[in-house]
Design an enzyme around this catalytic site. Structure first.
Site, short mmCIF file in Angstrom:
data_model
loop_
_atom_site.label_atom_id
_atom_site.label_comp_id
_atom_site.label_asym_id
_atom_site.label_seq_id
_atom_site.Cartn_x
_atom_site.Cartn_y
_atom_site.Cartn_z
N LYS A 148 -6.83 3.59 -3.00
CA LYS A 148 -7.20 3.54 -1.58
C LYS A 148 -7.39 4.95 -1.04
O LYS A 148 -6.63 5.87 -1.39
CB LYS A 148 -6.09 2.80 -0.82
CG LYS A 148 -6.27 2.73 0.70
CD LYS A 148 -5.12 1.93 1.32
CE LYS A 148 -5.12 2.00 2.84
NZ LYS A 148 -3.99 1.24 3.43
N LYS A 203 -10.35 0.67 -2.31
CA LYS A 203 -10.30 0.31 -0.90
C LYS A 203 -10.68 1.53 -0.06
O LYS A 203 -10.09 2.60 -0.22
CB LYS A 203 -8.92 -0.18 -0.50
CG LYS A 203 -8.77 -0.44 1.01
CD LYS A 203 -7.39 -0.98 1.38
CE LYS A 203 -7.20 -1.06 2.88
NZ LYS A 203 -5.89 -1.62 3.26
N ASP A 227 0.85 -1.19 0.00
CA ASP A 227 0.00 0.00 0.00
C ASP A 227 0.89 1.24 0.00
O ASP A 227 1.37 1.70 1.04
CB ASP A 227 -0.93 0.01 1.22
CG ASP A 227 -2.05 -1.02 1.11
OD1 ASP A 227 -1.85 -2.04 0.42
OD2 ASP A 227 -3.11 -0.81 1.72
#
Length: 247
Positions: free
Chosen positions: A173, A207, A99
């Protein structure tokens, strides 16, 4: 709805942020990992320095729980080389998902070339190692128009650069959960921002991280189209309880 397969159970506080010792912090990480194993959450999201030990813990009990870590966390202003070095070390330690925090301040200043280079090089590194890659855009630092723009860029660059089969491994995300907002404004996922991300990131998955504090909110996010939810209260959410944590 069984939401466990959507949950990235998260612990990212440094010892200095939690008031714990280094040893106590690792105990929290181990507790999170065991909880994820027992409850069959999809993934544990932890700091890079814990990846190798946590991967060994999970492997020792033959669990399917994945291990994710953060890169360039949490400000996102690391150089590209620094991010790639950090990601490569995590790959060598056995991480499953990376990430990255995009350099959102560079994006806000109009340095699109740097952001593009970062996105493409970081994604290439992850995909070549058969890892899932997620790009944190830090929505609390961006206007709605900036969220639209960066998501559109990611979608465009991915479609120009990568194979269609890879799109499902390249997430956008929402948040780190560490951005400092003013006047009590949310620093994590909100329904309006997630709707923008879903609309402009296609065909890349989204996400939602931080801000999802109840089971009903998690279900609504999933029904909107979110593929993953980052939370420090995975057990509570999965049991239809409410989160008291900020992330």
């Amino acid at each position: 709805m069984d939401i466990r397969k959507y949950l990235d159970s998260t612990y990212l506080k440094l010892a200095s942020q939690s008031g714990l010792t280094e040893e106590q912090t690792f105990e929290e990480v181990k507790k999170l990992t065991n909880e994820a194993i027992d409850n069959q959450f999809y993934l544990v999201m932890i700091r890079p320095e814990y990846v190798k030990k946590v991967k060994e813990m999970i492997h020792s009990v033959n669990s399917d729980v994945k291990v994710g870590t953060v890169i360039g966390f949490h400000e996102g202003n690391y150089s590209i080389d620094e991010k790639l070095t950090e990601a490569q070390k995590a790959i060598e330690d056995g991480v499953d998902e990376l990430d990255y925090v995009i350099n959102y301040e560079a994006f806000k200043k109009g340095d699109i070339d740097l952001v593009k280079q970062e996105f493409i090089s970081g994604t290439i590194l992850g995909l070549k190692a058969s890892k899932v890659v997620k790009w944190i855009i830090e929505i609390a630092a961006l206007s709605d128009e900036q969220i639209k723009s960066i998501c559109y860029y990611f979608s465009t660059w991915a479609q120009e650069t990568f194979n269609k089969d890879d799109f499902g491994k390249i997430f956008v995300k929402s948040s780190t959960g560490f951005y400092q907002t003013e006047d009590g404004k949310p620093n994590g996922a909100t329904f309006p921002a997630i709707e923008i991300m879903l609309n402009y990131s296609k065909p890349l998955p989204v996400k939602a991280a931080g801000g999802v504090r109840t089971y009903d909110e998690a279900v609504k996010m999933i029904e909107m189209g979110v593929k993953r939810i980052g939370t420090s209260s995975a057990k509570s959410l999965s049991e239809k309880g409410d989160s008291k944590n900020s992330y």
